[in-house]
Design an enzyme around this catalytic site. Structure first.
Site, mmCIF file in Angstrom:
data_model
loop_
_atom_site.group_PDB
_atom_site.id
_atom_site.type_symbol
_atom_site.label_atom_id
_atom_site.label_comp_id
_atom_site.label_asym_id
_atom_site.label_seq_id
_atom_site.Cartn_x
_atom_site.Cartn_y
_atom_site.Cartn_z
ATOM 1 N N HIS A 197 0.826 -1.212 0.000
ATOM 2 C CA HIS A 197 0.000 0.000 0.000
ATOM 3 C C HIS A 197 0.856 1.256 0.000
ATOM 4 O O HIS A 197 1.902 1.304 0.666
ATOM 5 C CB HIS A 197 -0.978 0.009 1.174
ATOM 6 C CG HIS A 197 -0.363 -0.022 2.543
ATOM 7 N ND1 HIS A 197 -0.010 1.119 3.221
ATOM 8 C CD2 HIS A 197 -0.059 -1.051 3.368
ATOM 9 C CE1 HIS A 197 0.472 0.787 4.412
ATOM 10 N NE2 HIS A 197 0.465 -0.523 4.525
ATOM 11 N N ASP A 250 -0.642 4.235 0.824
ATOM 12 C CA ASP A 250 -1.189 5.174 1.807
ATOM 13 C C ASP A 250 -0.473 5.037 3.147
ATOM 14 O O ASP A 250 0.086 3.990 3.457
ATOM 15 C CB ASP A 250 -2.715 4.992 1.975
ATOM 16 C CG ASP A 250 -3.097 3.583 2.384
ATOM 17 O OD1 ASP A 250 -2.430 2.619 1.945
ATOM 18 O OD2 ASP A 250 -4.065 3.429 3.158
ATOM 19 N N ASP A 274 6.238 1.514 7.158
ATOM 20 C CA ASP A 274 4.878 1.007 6.868
ATOM 21 C C ASP A 274 4.240 1.833 5.769
ATOM 22 O O ASP A 274 3.558 2.797 6.052
ATOM 23 C CB ASP A 274 4.041 1.023 8.145
ATOM 24 C CG ASP A 274 2.679 0.393 7.948
ATOM 25 O OD1 ASP A 274 2.436 -0.203 6.891
ATOM 26 O OD2 ASP A 274 1.846 0.524 8.855
ATOM 27 N N GLU A 331 -5.337 0.926 2.425
ATOM 28 C CA GLU A 331 -5.089 -0.146 3.394
ATOM 29 C C GLU A 331 -5.248 0.322 4.824
ATOM 30 O O GLU A 331 -5.714 -0.419 5.680
ATOM 31 C CB GLU A 331 -3.671 -0.703 3.210
ATOM 32 C CG GLU A 331 -3.451 -2.074 3.864
ATOM 33 C CD GLU A 331 -3.029 -2.002 5.323
ATOM 34 O OE1 GLU A 331 -3.139 -3.024 6.017
ATOM 35 O OE2 GLU A 331 -2.597 -0.934 5.798
ATOM 36 N N GLU A 332 -4.859 1.572 5.102
ATOM 37 C CA GLU A 332 -4.748 2.024 6.491
ATOM 38 C C GLU A 332 -6.066 2.496 7.112
ATOM 39 O O GLU A 332 -6.174 2.546 8.332
ATOM 40 C CB GLU A 332 -3.715 3.161 6.596
ATOM 41 C CG GLU A 332 -2.280 2.724 6.292
ATOM 42 C CD GLU A 332 -1.642 1.959 7.454
ATOM 43 O OE1 GLU A 332 -2.364 1.591 8.391
ATOM 44 O OE2 GLU A 332 -0.425 1.725 7.384
ATOM 45 N N GLU A 384 4.456 -5.847 4.139
ATOM 46 C CA GLU A 384 4.217 -5.174 5.424
ATOM 47 C C GLU A 384 5.388 -5.405 6.366
ATOM 48 O O GLU A 384 6.062 -6.436 6.282
ATOM 49 C CB GLU A 384 2.950 -5.728 6.093
ATOM 50 C CG GLU A 384 1.658 -5.353 5.403
ATOM 51 C CD GLU A 384 1.225 -3.921 5.658
ATOM 52 O OE1 GLU A 384 1.952 -3.181 6.365
ATOM 53 O OE2 GLU A 384 0.176 -3.545 5.149
ATOM 54 N N HIS A 440 3.487 3.785 12.575
ATOM 55 C CA HIS A 440 2.370 4.647 13.015
ATOM 56 C C HIS A 440 2.806 5.636 14.106
ATOM 57 O O HIS A 440 1.967 6.338 14.665
ATOM 58 C CB HIS A 440 1.161 3.823 13.492
ATOM 59 C CG HIS A 440 0.512 3.015 12.403
ATOM 60 N ND1 HIS A 440 -0.824 2.677 12.421
ATOM 61 C CD2 HIS A 440 0.993 2.504 11.253
ATOM 62 C CE1 HIS A 440 -1.117 1.968 11.340
ATOM 63 N NE2 HIS A 440 -0.024 1.854 10.612
HETATM 64 ZN ZN LIG Z 1 0.981 -1.286 6.432
#
Ligand SMILES: [Zn+2]
Length: 378
Positions: A67, A69, A100, A134-135, A164, A350
């Site tokens: 992903h 995003d 990520d 995805e997020e 990931e 994150h």
């Molecule tokens: Zn991810």
């Protein structure tokens, strides 16, 4: 500059906060087109998706999935370096998405560039399943749309690597070979509101639910298996009452979640809980949300190729794990495709100051390149 760092820096400079791609995918598409990939854009508002395929001389297809995003940066002033400008400090590259998973995307593309330069006539095909959804809450418009397109157009994938961040201490120390299922419930126990001094005129749902809850949290759902820990249930929210001390509440709301092993089926879990509710003669409504069924990739060519490549590049034996939360692998595995997650270290994902070790990026690209060799040269 190192090829992975260069591409990752370009990707980080695009603030692709989920589900907005902000043309981050255009950077990948341009690189893949140069390698001879055919691109199929598959947008599904508000998400951008594409499928890319480079077919070799027939044979199996290995797809990379990921992903573009990212989650929001949070307060930018709390970052040591600006979140949307890649900055190398000591041995680490900082920026939102570094781990990520824009770092994983950069490693995949660089691995393909090197592999194809070395073996332009390689056997088999290479695919890319890329989404910007995805997020956040738009995940149904992401990978599932690409998988549906592949099914509708009869395109088969033989193996899939989700990039990931699966690693913990060092790149390649953990390969995720499956995920537990996740089943949530919003349960309301109905009673009758009334005055605490006149309980015979009311019906207290808290009192009614208490023995049920005691039994619920004591259930042994299963024993797990070789790859999965036993299924667990956790109550996450419980609420009743008007705030007044002299009112018996009318309803009690309970939210809980089960993380379950592949040895249990969600319908059986639901049935066990509903039977318990009925045995306690509760007046209830329950809403279930199944956010992902469990999957497991059994040992085979893909896991062998990945473990072998990790051993060769880093000298370590990868741990095969099913721990952690859900990923888009849950939308790929149901098509019968062996799926693993293999990517960078997840210690800062994150977070403020998300970062990746620069040498990990190069090692991951080399691991991916060797997996391509192991799967597509024979
Ligand atoms: Zn991810």
């Amino acid at each position: 500059m190192n090829a992975c760092v260069d591409l990752l820096s370009q990707l980080i400079a695009v603030p692709s906060i989920t589900p907005e791609d902000a043309d981050c995918q255009a950077i990948l598409i341009e690189r893949l087109q140069r390698l001879g990939f055919a691109i199929t854009p598959l947008p599904a508002e508000p998400v951008s998706n594409f499928w890319a395929l480079r077919t070799g001389a027939g044979g199996p297809v290995l797809a990379f999935a990921g992903h573009t995003d990212v989650v929001p940066s949070g307060p930018a002033e709390q970052w040591r370096h600006p979140p949307f400008t890649a900055t190398i400090d000591q041995d680490y590259l900082f920026g939102r998405g570094a781990a990520d998973m824009k770092g994983g995307l950069a490693a995949m593309v660089v691995a393909c560039e090197r592999f194809i330069a070395q073996y332009p006539e390689h056997h088999g095909g290479i695919g890319f399943i890329i989404t910007s959804g995805e997020e956040g809450d738009d995940y149904q418009q992401g990978t599932p749309v690409i998988m549906q397109h592949l099914a509708d157009s009869g395109q088969a994938i033989d193996w899939c690597i989700v990039g990931e961040p699966s690693s913990t201490q060092r790149v390649g120390d953990v390969i995720k070979i499956g995920r537990r299922g996740s089943l949530s419930a919003r349960l309301t126990i109905h009673g009758k509101q009334g005055h605490v001094a006149y309980p015979h005129l009311a019906d207290n749902p808290i009192h009614r639910a208490a023995p049920f809850l005691t039994e619920l949290v004591a259930i042994e759902w299963d024993k797990g298996n070789q790859y999965f820990p036993p299924t667990t249930l956790q109550i996450s929210n419980i609420h009743a009452g008007t705030g007044a001390g002299n009112v018996i509440p009318g309803d009690l709301l309970i939210q809980f979640n089960l993380r379950y092993a592949s040895v249990s089926h969600y319908r059986d879990l639901q049935q066990t809980i509903e039977r318990l509710l009925q045995r306690h003669r509760l007046d209830y409504t329950i809403d279930w949300t199944l956010s992902g069924e469990p999957f497991l990739t059994e040992p085979g060519q893909l896991i062998e190729a990945a473990s072998g490549a990790i051993d060769q590049v880093t000298g370590q034996q990868a741990e095969l794990s099913t721990s952690g939360g859900t990923s888009d692998g849950r939308f790929i595995a149901p098509y019968g495709i062996p799926v693993i997650e293999l990517g960078l270290c997840n210690g800062t994902i994150h977070q403020i100051d998300e970062c990746v070790k620069v040498t990990d990026l190069a090692e991951l690209a080399e691991i991916y390149r060797q997996i391509l060799e192991r799967l597509l040269l024979n």
